[in-house]
Design a protein around this motif. Sequence first.
Motif, PDB file in Angstrom:
ATOM      1  N   PHE A  79      21.563   8.436 -45.847  1.00 37.11           N
ATOM      2  CA  PHE A  79      22.845   8.883 -46.385  1.00 37.11           C
ATOM      3  C   PHE A  79      24.038   8.266 -45.658  1.00 37.11           C
ATOM      4  N   GLU A  80      23.740   7.373 -44.693  1.00 37.98           N
ATOM      5  CA  GLU A  80      24.785   6.738 -43.883  1.00 37.98           C
ATOM      6  C   GLU A  80      25.712   7.792 -43.288  1.00 37.98           C
ATOM      7  N   GLN A  81      25.109   8.886 -42.847  1.00 44.62           N
ATOM      8  CA  GLN A  81      25.838  10.009 -42.288  1.00 44.62           C
ATOM      9  C   GLN A  81      25.529  10.104 -40.800  1.00 44.62           C
ATOM     10  N   ASP A  82      26.493   9.734 -39.986  1.00 38.04           N
ATOM     11  CA  ASP A  82      26.304   9.762 -38.533  1.00 38.04           C
ATOM     12  C   ASP A  82      26.663  11.159 -38.027  1.00 38.04           C
ATOM     13  N   LEU A  83      25.649  11.988 -37.819  1.00 37.58           N
ATOM     14  CA  LEU A  83      25.886  13.375 -37.425  1.00 37.58           C
ATOM     15  C   LEU A  83      26.371  13.501 -35.990  1.00 37.58           C
ATOM     16  N   THR A  84      26.245  12.422 -35.213  1.00 40.78           N
ATOM     17  CA  THR A  84      26.737  12.490 -33.834  1.00 40.78           C
ATOM     18  C   THR A  84      28.259  12.464 -33.784  1.00 40.78           C
ATOM     19  N   GLN A  85      28.884  12.133 -34.916  1.00 36.02           N
ATOM     20  CA  GLN A  85      30.347  12.051 -34.961  1.00 36.02           C
ATOM     21  C   GLN A  85      30.985  13.329 -35.490  1.00 36.02           C
ATOM     22  N   THR A  86      30.180  14.338 -35.823  1.00 37.49           N
ATOM     23  CA  THR A  86      30.706  15.604 -36.342  1.00 37.49           C
ATOM     24  C   THR A  86      30.208  16.764 -35.478  1.00 37.49           C
ATOM     25  N   ASP A  87      30.931  17.888 -35.576  1.00 36.36           N
ATOM     26  CA  ASP A  87      30.554  19.062 -34.782  1.00 36.36           C
ATOM     27  C   ASP A  87      29.515  19.926 -35.482  1.00 36.36           C
ATOM     28  N   TYR A  88      29.625  20.040 -36.825  1.00 35.03           N
ATOM     29  CA  TYR A  88      28.731  20.901 -37.576  1.00 35.03           C
ATOM     30  C   TYR A  88      28.169  20.184 -38.789  1.00 35.03           C
ATOM     31  N   GLU A  89      26.965  20.605 -39.180  1.00 38.26           N
ATOM     32  CA  GLU A  89      26.309  20.088 -40.378  1.00 38.26           C
ATOM     33  C   GLU A  89      25.996  21.268 -41.292  1.00 38.26           C
ATOM     34  N   PHE A  90      26.202  21.074 -42.612  1.00 38.63           N
ATOM     35  CA  PHE A  90      25.878  22.122 -43.572  1.00 38.63           C
ATOM     36  C   PHE A  90      24.368  22.376 -43.575  1.00 38.63           C
ATOM     37  N   ILE A  91      23.981  23.548 -43.155  1.00 38.09           N
ATOM     38  CA  ILE A  91      22.581  23.985 -43.184  1.00 38.09           C
ATOM     39  C   ILE A  91      22.557  25.368 -43.813  1.00 38.09           C
ATOM     40  N   ILE A 121      25.418  24.508 -38.909  1.00 39.78           N
ATOM     41  CA  ILE A 121      24.783  24.542 -37.601  1.00 39.78           C
ATOM     42  C   ILE A 121      25.337  23.390 -36.774  1.00 39.78           C
ATOM     43  N   SER A 122      25.535  23.649 -35.504  1.00 39.17           N
ATOM     44  CA  SER A 122      26.037  22.615 -34.602  1.00 39.17           C
ATOM     45  C   SER A 122      25.109  21.406 -34.628  1.00 39.17           C
ATOM     46  N   THR A 123      25.689  20.223 -34.765  1.00 41.15           N
ATOM     47  CA  THR A 123      24.875  19.004 -34.834  1.00 41.15           C
ATOM     48  C   THR A 123      24.104  18.763 -33.534  1.00 41.15           C
ATOM     49  N   SER A 124      24.561  19.354 -32.440  1.00 42.53           N
ATOM     50  CA  SER A 124      23.838  19.201 -31.171  1.00 42.53           C
ATOM     51  C   SER A 124      22.508  19.945 -31.198  1.00 42.53           C
ATOM     52  N   ASN A 125      22.347  20.868 -32.150  1.00 44.87           N
ATOM     53  CA  ASN A 125      21.094  21.622 -32.275  1.00 44.87           C
ATOM     54  C   ASN A 125      20.089  20.945 -33.194  1.00 44.87           C
ATOM     55  N   LEU A 126      20.480  19.893 -33.889  1.00 42.54           N
ATOM     56  CA  LEU A 126      19.596  19.239 -34.847  1.00 42.54           C
ATOM     57  C   LEU A 126      18.642  18.278 -34.141  1.00 42.54           C
ATOM     58  N   SER A 127      17.474  18.110 -34.717  1.00 44.39           N
ATOM     59  CA  SER A 127      16.482  17.211 -34.129  1.00 44.39           C
ATOM     60  C   SER A 127      16.916  15.759 -34.318  1.00 44.39           C
ATOM     61  N   GLN A 128      16.467  14.901 -33.435  1.00 43.28           N
ATOM     62  CA  GLN A 128      16.792  13.483 -33.537  1.00 43.28           C
ATOM     63  C   GLN A 128      16.189  12.887 -34.806  1.00 43.28           C
ATOM     64  N   GLU A 129      15.030  13.388 -35.202  1.00 45.51           N
ATOM     65  CA  GLU A 129      14.379  12.911 -36.429  1.00 45.51           C
ATOM     66  C   GLU A 129      15.262  13.165 -37.643  1.00 45.51           C
ATOM     67  N   TYR A 130      15.870  14.348 -37.699  1.00 47.10           N
ATOM     68  CA  TYR A 130      16.752  14.702 -38.823  1.00 47.10           C
ATOM     69  C   TYR A 130      18.019  13.844 -38.793  1.00 47.10           C
ATOM     70  N   LYS A 131      18.568  13.616 -37.607  1.00 49.69           N
ATOM     71  CA  LYS A 131      19.769  12.782 -37.489  1.00 49.69           C
ATOM     72  C   LYS A 131      19.482  11.350 -37.928  1.00 49.69           C
ATOM     73  N   ASP A 132      18.327  10.821 -37.511  1.00 48.32           N
ATOM     74  CA  ASP A 132      17.961   9.457 -37.905  1.00 48.32           C
ATOM     75  C   ASP A 132      17.774   9.355 -39.418  1.00 48.32           C
ATOM     76  N   TYR A 133      17.181  10.390 -40.009  1.00 55.48           N
ATOM     77  CA  TYR A 133      16.973  10.393 -41.459  1.00 55.48           C
ATOM     78  C   TYR A 133      18.311  10.396 -42.192  1.00 55.48           C
ATOM     79  N   ALA A 134      19.255  11.232 -41.738  1.00 55.37           N
ATOM     80  CA  ALA A 134      20.572  11.309 -42.375  1.00 55.37           C
ATOM     81  C   ALA A 134      21.317   9.982 -42.249  1.00 55.37           C
ATOM     82  N   LEU A 135      21.200   9.329 -41.086  1.00 55.18           N
ATOM     83  CA  LEU A 135      21.887   8.058 -40.871  1.00 55.18           C
ATOM     84  C   LEU A 135      21.284   6.953 -41.740  1.00 55.18           C
ATOM     85  N   LYS A 136      19.960   6.942 -41.848  1.00 53.86           N
ATOM     86  CA  LYS A 136      19.269   5.892 -42.593  1.00 53.86           C
ATOM     87  C   LYS A 136      19.457   6.034 -44.100  1.00 53.86           C
TER      88      LYS A 136
END
Length: 382
Positions: free
Chosen positions: A34-46, A17-32
Motif C-alpha cells: 500500500f506504499e504506507q510507511d507506518l513508521t512516519q505516523t503515530d496511529y494506524e486504523f485498527i 492503535i499506536s504504530t509502535s505496537n504493530l509487528s514489523q511483518e505488518y509494517k513491511d506488508y503495508a509498505l510493500k
Amino acid sequence: VVKSSYSIIYSPYYSKISTSNLSQEYKDYALKNFEQDLTQTDYEFIFIEHYFINDDAYLEYLEQNSLNYETFLNSPEPIGIVVDYAKIYNGNEGRYYTMNQIDRSIKTINTMFVDPIDGYYLSGAKVDENNELIYEYRNEKDEEDVIIKSQDEAERHLNIEIGAYLSDLPMGGHVNGKGQIKLIYPYSAVKAVLGEGYTDSTVFMYFKADNHKAVFERMYKALEDRGLTTSQLFDYASMSESEKALITIINIFSYGFIVLISLIAAANVFNTISTNIGLRRREFAMLKSIGMTQKMFNRMMNYECLLYGIKGLAYGIPVSIGVTWLIYRSIMHGLETEFFIPWYSLVIAVGSVFAVVFATMIYSMKKIKKDNPIDALKDENL
C-alpha cells in the motif's frame, strides 16, 4: 438437550492503535502493498472488537490455551487476550497472506477510540481550515443534522493491558481481516472495560448439544412461531460435518488412486525385470561356464539393480518436482504457502523404488539359481 451455552457481547469501536505496537511483518506488508510507511505516523486504523464470553466459557478458553486463570481473574484491572492473527487478501497478487498484526513482545497496547453518540453515526474525519482534525457525526434519520467534534473532544486514549496473544478464537469467532483484532474478556468485566453506560453492542449466543440437529430444528420452529427472523440461526456442527464428509471423500479417492497407481507401477517393474532375467538365462549360463562365481554373479546383479533404480529416479525425481511446482502455482493464489519439496515423501519414494527393484530381482534370481549352465546353453528357446 443443550449441554452448555454462552453468549458473546461484541462491541465495535472506531479505533486506532499506536504504530509502535504493530509487528514489523505488518509494517513491511503495508509498505510493500500500500506504499504506507507506518513508521512516519503515530496511529494506524485498527478495528478493535471486544468479545465478552461467559465466565465459565472464559475459564475453559484459558484452560484450552494453557493460560493461568489467576493472572487474568485476580488482576485489579481487566487484562485482555488479543487475537490478532489475520488472513489478508492481496488483490494485486490474487493471494492471501497470514500474519500477526501486533508486536507480541508488547504487554500494553496504546489505543485511541472515537466513541459513538446516541442517534448519530460517525460519517468521517477530516482536516478543517485551521489544519485541525475534526470528526463529523450525522443524524441517523436526518443527514442534515450534523455534530462536529474536535480531536480533543472525540478521541479517548487508553492503555490496554495484555495477558496473552493467541491465534485461536472462542467458539463462533472468525479469522481477522486486515486492520482488525479481537480482545477477549470474561462477561463479568463488561462494565470495567466499557464503562457503566456502554451501548451499541451486539449479542451472539452459542450452544453445544449432543443432538445438534434436533436442537437446531426446535430453535428454528420456536423463532418461526413467534414471528422472529431465523436468518441468523446457524448449525455450525452440521456445516462442519458436511466439510469433514467432503474431505473424507476426497481423501478416499486420492489415496485410492495413489495406491492403485503404485500397484500398477510395481507390477510393471516386477513383470519387466522378471521377464528380462528369464530371457537372459543363456547369458548367465555362459558367464558361469567361464568361471564366474556365485558371489561375483550376485555382485553383478546388485549393481544392475542400482542402475535400474538410479536411472528411474533420475527421470522421476525432476518430473515430480516439476509437477509439485505446478501444483504450488495453482494453489498459491488461494492459500498462503511457500514452495517446498516434501522430502519425507521423496525419501519414501526412493526407498520404495529400490525395495521393489531388489525384491523383484531376488525373486527372479531364485527361479534361475538352480539352472544347469550346460542345459541352459543348449536351450534354443532362450
